[in-house]
Motif scaffolding. Sequence first.
Motif, PDB file in Angstrom:
ATOM      1  N   GLN A  81     -20.671   1.362 -36.569  1.00 16.30           N
ATOM      2  CA  GLN A  81     -20.942   2.434 -37.518  1.00 16.30           C
ATOM      3  C   GLN A  81     -22.430   2.513 -37.813  1.00 16.30           C
ATOM      4  O   GLN A  81     -23.033   1.551 -38.293  1.00 16.30           O
ATOM      5  CB  GLN A  81     -20.161   2.217 -38.814  1.00 16.30           C
ATOM      6  CG  GLN A  81     -20.307   3.350 -39.820  1.00 16.30           C
ATOM      7  CD  GLN A  81     -19.540   3.105 -41.105  1.00 16.30           C
ATOM      8  OE1 GLN A  81     -19.355   1.970 -41.526  1.00 16.30           O
ATOM      9  NE2 GLN A  81     -19.092   4.177 -41.741  1.00 16.30           N
ATOM     10  N   GLY A  92     -24.431   7.037 -42.212  1.00 17.62           N
ATOM     11  CA  GLY A  92     -24.083   8.446 -42.300  1.00 17.62           C
ATOM     12  C   GLY A  92     -23.059   8.921 -41.287  1.00 17.62           C
ATOM     13  O   GLY A  92     -22.749  10.105 -41.229  1.00 17.62           O
ATOM     14  N   LYS A  93     -22.552   8.003 -40.509  1.00 15.60           N
ATOM     15  CA  LYS A  93     -21.573   8.356 -39.478  1.00 15.60           C
ATOM     16  C   LYS A  93     -20.263   7.616 -39.703  1.00 15.60           C
ATOM     17  O   LYS A  93     -20.199   6.633 -40.434  1.00 15.60           O
ATOM     18  CB  LYS A  93     -22.118   7.990 -38.088  1.00 15.60           C
ATOM     19  CG  LYS A  93     -23.406   8.684 -37.724  1.00 15.60           C
ATOM     20  CD  LYS A  93     -23.195  10.157 -37.495  1.00 15.60           C
ATOM     21  CE  LYS A  93     -24.453  10.826 -36.963  1.00 15.60           C
ATOM     22  NZ  LYS A  93     -24.256  12.280 -36.750  1.00 15.60           N
ATOM     23  N   GLY A  94     -19.218   8.107 -39.074  1.00 15.68           N
ATOM     24  CA  GLY A  94     -17.956   7.407 -39.119  1.00 15.68           C
ATOM     25  C   GLY A  94     -17.927   6.272 -38.108  1.00 15.68           C
ATOM     26  O   GLY A  94     -18.741   6.222 -37.187  1.00 15.68           O
TER      27      GLY A  94
END
Lengths: 114, 115
Positions: free
Chosen positions: A38, A41-43
């Motif tokens: 991860q 700001g991302k999954g």
Amino acid sequence: QQQVKQSPQSLIVQKGGISIINCAYENTAFDYFPWYQQFPGKGPALLIAIRPDVSEKKEGRFTISFNKSAKQFSLHIMDSQPGDSATYFCAAGTAGNQGGKLIFGQGTELSVKP
Amino acid sequence: EPEVTQTPSHQVTQMGQEVILRCVPISNHLYFYWYRQILGQKVEFLVSFYNNEISEKSEIFDDQFSVERPDGSNFTLKIRSTKLEDSAMYFCASSRTGSNNSPLHFGNGTRLTVT
């Protein structure tokens, strides 16, 4: 029983070094062990996964080692690069066509220094 | 490469208000999930959804939460009366078959802030 314990919480490695992250589980019904990466700001994104019928799986610089008797598995990142700096989560799940529920570890924040 | 999309990226709401978080799963996927991640903590399973019904839910997924697939593309998570402790990143995920051969694909999340 449902917990997955992950260590270390954070890890600093020099560029070119080996990063090692460990996980342990208790529930013997788990039969699927993925690692997710991860970035901020991302999954989470699937990195590599293993099933308990093999002891090791390698994909490029990433290797999972699995010890069924000890109920432990680990992620090894060879030749670590600054671009590998991210949070890594191990997870565990069970097979089944209506599954997909994963139990995640606490995460390891990896920082690779140039 | 197809991806799971979530909107909004950030939602701020007052305690007690209802919020709806939206997700568009990958089009040929049949299994849908919501997970949440409280800041600095691990990703936690909330609910799985298949064939228009909940397959499994966690203890976190109490009566304040509900999920819906209102049409052929959207998958929503509703929190009826938000609490401060609902502040977290909420991730939608989808899977083609729900089995280990079909990994979860996560969206980039919705950051929910309850004030």
